[in-house]
Design a protein around this motif. Structure first.
Motif, PDB file in Angstrom:
ATOM      1  N   ARG B 180       1.236  27.780  37.932  1.00  0.00           N
ATOM      2  CA  ARG B 180       1.832  26.875  38.898  1.00  0.00           C
ATOM      3  C   ARG B 180       0.890  25.753  39.281  1.00  0.00           C
ATOM      4  O   ARG B 180       1.223  24.934  40.138  1.00  0.00           O
ATOM      5  CB  ARG B 180       2.287  27.653  40.150  1.00  0.00           C
ATOM      6  CG  ARG B 180       3.177  28.864  39.841  1.00  0.00           C
ATOM      7  CD  ARG B 180       4.450  28.496  39.059  1.00  0.00           C
ATOM      8  NE  ARG B 180       5.336  27.668  39.852  1.00  0.00           N
ATOM      9  CZ  ARG B 180       5.808  26.471  39.461  1.00  0.00           C
ATOM     10  NH1 ARG B 180       5.439  25.954  38.296  1.00  0.00           N
ATOM     11  NH2 ARG B 180       6.632  25.806  40.235  1.00  0.00           N
ATOM     12  N   THR B 261      13.206  24.998  48.050  1.00  0.00           N
ATOM     13  CA  THR B 261      13.116  25.623  46.727  1.00  0.00           C
ATOM     14  C   THR B 261      13.080  24.516  45.668  1.00  0.00           C
ATOM     15  O   THR B 261      14.013  24.357  44.883  1.00  0.00           O
ATOM     16  CB  THR B 261      14.330  26.549  46.482  1.00  0.00           C
ATOM     17  OG1 THR B 261      15.538  25.805  46.756  1.00  0.00           O
ATOM     18  CG2 THR B 261      14.318  27.759  47.381  1.00  0.00           C
ATOM     19  N   SER B 263      11.458  23.954  42.828  1.00  0.00           N
ATOM     20  CA  SER B 263      11.333  24.177  41.387  1.00  0.00           C
ATOM     21  C   SER B 263      12.637  24.613  40.748  1.00  0.00           C
ATOM     22  O   SER B 263      12.850  24.399  39.554  1.00  0.00           O
ATOM     23  CB  SER B 263      10.257  25.219  41.111  1.00  0.00           C
ATOM     24  OG  SER B 263       9.023  24.729  41.556  1.00  0.00           O
ATOM     25  N   ARG B 277       9.150  14.875  45.131  1.00  0.00           N
ATOM     26  CA  ARG B 277       8.128  15.784  45.669  1.00  0.00           C
ATOM     27  C   ARG B 277       7.106  15.003  46.490  1.00  0.00           C
ATOM     28  O   ARG B 277       6.689  15.436  47.567  1.00  0.00           O
ATOM     29  CB  ARG B 277       7.423  16.528  44.536  1.00  0.00           C
ATOM     30  CG  ARG B 277       8.368  17.501  43.868  1.00  0.00           C
ATOM     31  CD  ARG B 277       7.729  18.249  42.713  1.00  0.00           C
ATOM     32  NE  ARG B 277       8.772  18.987  42.039  1.00  0.00           N
ATOM     33  CZ  ARG B 277       8.724  20.284  41.729  1.00  0.00           C
ATOM     34  NH1 ARG B 277       7.650  20.977  41.996  1.00  0.00           N
ATOM     35  NH2 ARG B 277       9.739  20.875  41.155  1.00  0.00           N
ATOM     36  N   GLU B 293       7.434  26.561  50.672  1.00  0.00           N
ATOM     37  CA  GLU B 293       7.935  26.446  49.300  1.00  0.00           C
ATOM     38  C   GLU B 293       8.228  27.837  48.742  1.00  0.00           C
ATOM     39  O   GLU B 293       7.318  28.622  48.498  1.00  0.00           O
ATOM     40  CB  GLU B 293       6.881  25.754  48.418  1.00  0.00           C
ATOM     41  CG  GLU B 293       7.292  25.697  46.948  1.00  0.00           C
ATOM     42  CD  GLU B 293       6.269  24.981  46.067  1.00  0.00           C
ATOM     43  OE1 GLU B 293       5.073  24.994  46.394  1.00  0.00           O
ATOM     44  OE2 GLU B 293       6.696  24.411  45.041  1.00  0.00           O
ATOM     45  N   ASP B 294       9.507  28.140  48.556  1.00  0.00           N
ATOM     46  CA  ASP B 294       9.909  29.437  48.012  1.00  0.00           C
ATOM     47  C   ASP B 294      10.114  29.265  46.507  1.00  0.00           C
ATOM     48  O   ASP B 294      11.097  28.701  46.058  1.00  0.00           O
ATOM     49  CB  ASP B 294      11.198  29.908  48.701  1.00  0.00           C
ATOM     50  CG  ASP B 294      11.584  31.329  48.299  1.00  0.00           C
ATOM     51  OD1 ASP B 294      10.993  31.860  47.342  1.00  0.00           O
ATOM     52  OD2 ASP B 294      12.472  31.900  48.956  1.00  0.00           O
ATOM     53  N   ASP B 295       9.159  29.766  45.727  1.00  0.00           N
ATOM     54  CA  ASP B 295       9.157  29.575  44.272  1.00  0.00           C
ATOM     55  C   ASP B 295       9.707  30.838  43.616  1.00  0.00           C
ATOM     56  O   ASP B 295       9.074  31.427  42.744  1.00  0.00           O
ATOM     57  CB  ASP B 295       7.701  29.309  43.840  1.00  0.00           C
ATOM     58  CG  ASP B 295       7.605  28.422  42.615  1.00  0.00           C
ATOM     59  OD1 ASP B 295       8.553  27.666  42.348  1.00  0.00           O
ATOM     60  OD2 ASP B 295       6.572  28.486  41.938  1.00  0.00           O
ATOM     61  N   SER B 298      10.178  31.121  39.385  1.00  0.00           N
ATOM     62  CA  SER B 298       9.467  30.167  38.534  1.00  0.00           C
ATOM     63  C   SER B 298       9.044  30.783  37.204  1.00  0.00           C
ATOM     64  O   SER B 298       8.600  30.077  36.312  1.00  0.00           O
ATOM     65  CB  SER B 298       8.231  29.654  39.269  1.00  0.00           C
ATOM     66  OG  SER B 298       7.379  30.742  39.572  1.00  0.00           O
ATOM     67  N   ALA B 309       3.900  23.301  41.057  1.00  0.00           N
ATOM     68  CA  ALA B 309       4.447  23.633  42.372  1.00  0.00           C
ATOM     69  C   ALA B 309       4.104  22.520  43.363  1.00  0.00           C
ATOM     70  O   ALA B 309       3.147  21.765  43.170  1.00  0.00           O
ATOM     71  CB  ALA B 309       3.866  24.955  42.851  1.00  0.00           C
ATOM     72  N   TYR B 321       3.006  28.434  50.292  1.00  0.00           N
ATOM     73  CA  TYR B 321       3.647  28.778  49.030  1.00  0.00           C
ATOM     74  C   TYR B 321       4.020  30.255  49.034  1.00  0.00           C
ATOM     75  O   TYR B 321       3.215  31.110  49.407  1.00  0.00           O
ATOM     76  CB  TYR B 321       2.678  28.485  47.882  1.00  0.00           C
ATOM     77  CG  TYR B 321       3.206  28.866  46.513  1.00  0.00           C
ATOM     78  CD1 TYR B 321       3.950  27.962  45.766  1.00  0.00           C
ATOM     79  CD2 TYR B 321       2.967  30.130  45.981  1.00  0.00           C
ATOM     80  CE1 TYR B 321       4.432  28.309  44.508  1.00  0.00           C
ATOM     81  CE2 TYR B 321       3.448  30.486  44.726  1.00  0.00           C
ATOM     82  CZ  TYR B 321       4.179  29.565  44.002  1.00  0.00           C
ATOM     83  OH  TYR B 321       4.663  29.909  42.764  1.00  0.00           O
ATOM     84  N   GLY B 323       5.800  33.446  46.731  1.00  0.00           N
ATOM     85  CA  GLY B 323       6.279  33.957  45.446  1.00  0.00           C
ATOM     86  C   GLY B 323       6.633  35.435  45.556  1.00  0.00           C
ATOM     87  O   GLY B 323       6.334  36.079  46.558  1.00  0.00           O
TER      88      GLY B 323
END
Lengths: 491, 491
Positions: B180, B261, B263, B277, B293-295, B298, B309, B321, B323
């Motif tokens: 990321r 979200t 990505s 972004r 940021e809820d990845d 990914s 990210a 961040y 994950g």
């Protein structure tokens, strides 16, 4: 890998540029392992030979180094030390040290965490560490937790009921029915991440900032920090040899909750007699207060048959019962439970669902089977036999070494006791504790379990679950030497 | 067992009285298994023959029954149905149905839970269930999670650092650095119980009731329920084919947080371009807003190389961040993580410490080794190959069956896509979904992911992680038949 090829020139040169770029931009940090050539080739959709060629070149340039048998690493000291250059149009160049803008809960949590005793023990720091709360599994139990787990169904891998895995809730209901006299079925059981989460959910579901919460004085400091972080106004109620002095419970309509350890008061170890339990329930009914009963070490009793839990006597749905496997199995298991009055079930399940969706089901299944097969009962019996001997060694050593100077409290149950030294003052006690570390002995003052008031008597809280009888005897001998040193220096 | 002998008369009669008393008082409930005779004899300190004699008598009286190979149970229908008689001096006789007295968080949590889509799936309810969010491990990975675990040190059984097990934090830092582009070390990683707890900790640490939180519209409903339970005031910002419309972000000093979200926008699957972004980061800096940021997925990308990210572009310590391994491994694992700006670390660690003291260390160690050995990367590659084929089967089936009537969104990544049907209205869509269940097909409307507003276009959210290509094709065929039924009935 975020590496991407720029499409210019030979493939291996593209790979070299991509890796160099990753190193310069900081996400391939010095000392990190670079993915294997096979993996990287698959990721970049090039042949492995291309990657190997690039690696050779980068090793020659001093960006990468091979470690035999271990792989390829980014060099600790790099040939060019050009700093990461952020795109020119980014809002702020360089790192900004921001002030954290926290919520009121966030601010209080931080404050409590910073002022609290920390939960991380230094293992093997002292040879004779009488710290409380570390129970280790024996070999048989440790083996169970490592060995091949139960067969899984596809639903076991999915999110489950936030209240817990049904067979584990059944097993826990069986335990509290049989051992604590609580007439419950599985529907009132909610599985939590240790008793800490049980307390946290209770605070969230029942306590608004400014609400009054009654606590024993002294008390379990983990509950204190939690309620203070929730913004509660704490009311202390003193404890004597029979636990909480129920006749001193305040008459105050603002009280929402009382946090209690009636079966083995923490830390004094007092067992609350039946008469006081009834008094407590009557008070709660009159004041419309919930009682949170923390039955943290009810599994180990030595001289006495256990009294029923407060929750077993509750006829007006006021008692929230909390138990844990952290003491009976081991702390990092992180499984505890609540037995709730019917009318609170939905709100607690909702809070658990929002907090983390429920515990890991693989782990819950393993624990359920451990209980169902009788392994847990056998574990408890093995442990109780050891703890009984360790407790006796500690009581004998204290009496033998300190004679009339020491008074022992709370030795009937659990895995710790309190040793009060009436002829010492708190300042001397603290010098003693400090001196003991020179003999590699760790002991802890009772004063830390009081909130905003000095204890009436200076004392030590001594955990013995994790020390052999031999070590207990030697540790107490060394403790006596430390006290001699302190008193000789004062004379 | 709470059984205690009264000391009067022959031992076996005392055991009989004790068991009868337990049954009458309700904690030996009808249908429960009574402990084995050996265990009971050890508990009561009598010989096993005494217990066997008592069991025989109680079976004869109709209190207990033996089940061959399974043990002794309390009979379902008992000879005397005398009700439990509470001691005369207890505050209230009989059960009282109390009104729950909840905190403001408790009330909001209950309300959100009751109105939310529930996380418990009915496994095998439908043959063709396109529900989102269930990923199952393949045999190789399932075997890893069942087999004998790593060797444990004594400190692994103890409470650990609330922020997580150090080797797992290292492994996660390595993943987000490599995949990321986030330049971080382990110190900024905090291990959580799934991404749900990551969101919950963020809400607790940063949000006071009444604070404004920006959300995408549509969005992940799990985040919505959480922020509403925290008392946040939600501001919706619309999404198009490039994700959040950053030029429509509000100018409001009351905003504390934006949940995003970028990505793979949930649920539309849009990928936010670089330009937006940067716009987002500039807005956050100007408004002094944290970006969460809820990845969430990914790990799986098919047609495109991943963009870095948002956290990788952050130069002003505003991006939190988040994950999870719930999508890449399986949901009930309950391990997620946060990568935090330095200045927020202490407050988040404090909140995690108060919430549950930290995750189970055995489990964290197992996951750390799964990553360190490369098993995780191999697992991801195997899964991605399957998902790629499944996605293609779904896209082809939709196009083949519905032709120009369907528009497919968000198929570039993740394990779900959105099928928009511009010529249908929402009412028809809901009748269709309902009709599909007759064909054992489970599909879900996009409308559930909007808050207080209808979607501009009626669509279905279709998850494909847990369906074979064959089932996907058959399911879409059946779905078409269901639509024919609905439209024939309307005509």
């Amino acid at each position: 890998m975020l590496l991407s090829l720029d499409g210019r020139g030979p493939l291996y040169r593209q790979v070299i540029r991509a890796i160099r770029c990753g190193i310069r931009e900081g996400w391939l940090a010095p000392g990190t392992r670079v993915p294997g050539s096979r993996d990287l080739a698959a990721d970049l959709r090039v042949s492995r030979n291309v990657v190997l060629l690039a690696f050779e070149q980068l090793k020659a340039e001093g960006y990468l180094e091979g470690r035999p048998g271990s792989g390829t690493y980014v060099c600790q000291s790099l040939p060019d030390t050009r700093l990461e250059t952020p795109p020119a149009d980014l809002p702020a160049a360089g790192r900004v040290r921001r002030q954290a803008a926290l919520s009121s809960v966030g601010r209080r949590a931080l404050q409590q965490f910073q002022s609290a005793m920390k939960p991380v023990r230094c293992h093997h720091r002292w040879q004779y560490d009488f710290s409380y709360g570390l129970s280790l599994p024996d070999e048989i139990t440790a083996h169970y937790w490592r060995r091949t787990g139960p067969a899984m169904r596809s639903s076991d891998y999915d999110y489950g009921d936030a209240a817990g895995y049904a067979p584990l809730r059944e097993a826990i209901a069986g335990l509290v029915r049989r051992h604590r006299g609580i007439a419950t079925d599985a529907s009132r059981v909610l599985v939590t991440s240790g008793s800490q989460q049980a307390l946290d959910l209770t605070a969230r579901v029942l306590i608004d900032a400014g609400d009054k919460v009654v606590m024993e004085q002294p008390h379990y400091q983990g509950a204190r920090t939690l309620f203070l972080a929730a913004g509660a106004d704490l009311i202390q109620c003193p404890v004597d040899e029979q636990g909480l002095q129920t006749e001193r419970l305040p008459d105050d309509p603002g009280i929402r909750l009382a946090y209690l350890t009636p079966s083995h008061q923490f830390p004094t170890g007092a067992v609350m007699p039946y008469r006081r339990r009834l008094q407590l329930l009557r008070w709660a009914a009159a004041q419309n207060v919930y009682l949170l009963e923390d039955d943290y070490d009810s599994e180990f009793r030595y001289d006495c048959r256990p009294l029923e839990a407060l929750a077993a006597l509750d006829r007006s749905e006021q008692v929230i019962y909390c138990g844990t496997f952290a003491k009976s199995l081991f702390p990092s298991l992180r499984i505890g439970y609540l037995v709730l009055p019917d009318h609170l079930l939905d709100a607690f399940r909702a809070a658990k669902w929002l907090a983390d969706r429920g515990n890991n089901q693989l782990h819950q299944k393993r624990l359920a089977q451990f209980i169902e097969t009788g392994d847990y009962q056998r574990h408890l019996r093995r442990r109780a036999r050891c703890y009984l001997r360790q407790r006796q060694a500690l009581v004998d050593a204290l009496a033998g070494v300190f004679g009339d100077r020491v008074r022992i409290l709370g030795a009937e149950a659990g895995v710790h006791l309190v040793a009060v030294f009436p002829d010492l003052d708190e300042a001397t006690l603290r010098r003693w504790i400090d001196r003991a570390t020179h003999y590699s002995v760790g002991v802890y003052t009772l004063a830390d379990y009081y909130h905003r008031a000095a204890p009436t008597q200076p004392g030590l809280l001594l955990g013995y679950a994790n020390l052999s009888e031999r070590r207990i005897r030697a540790g107490i001998q060394r403790l006596a030497r430390a006290l001699n040193d302190v008193q000789a220096a004062a004379a």
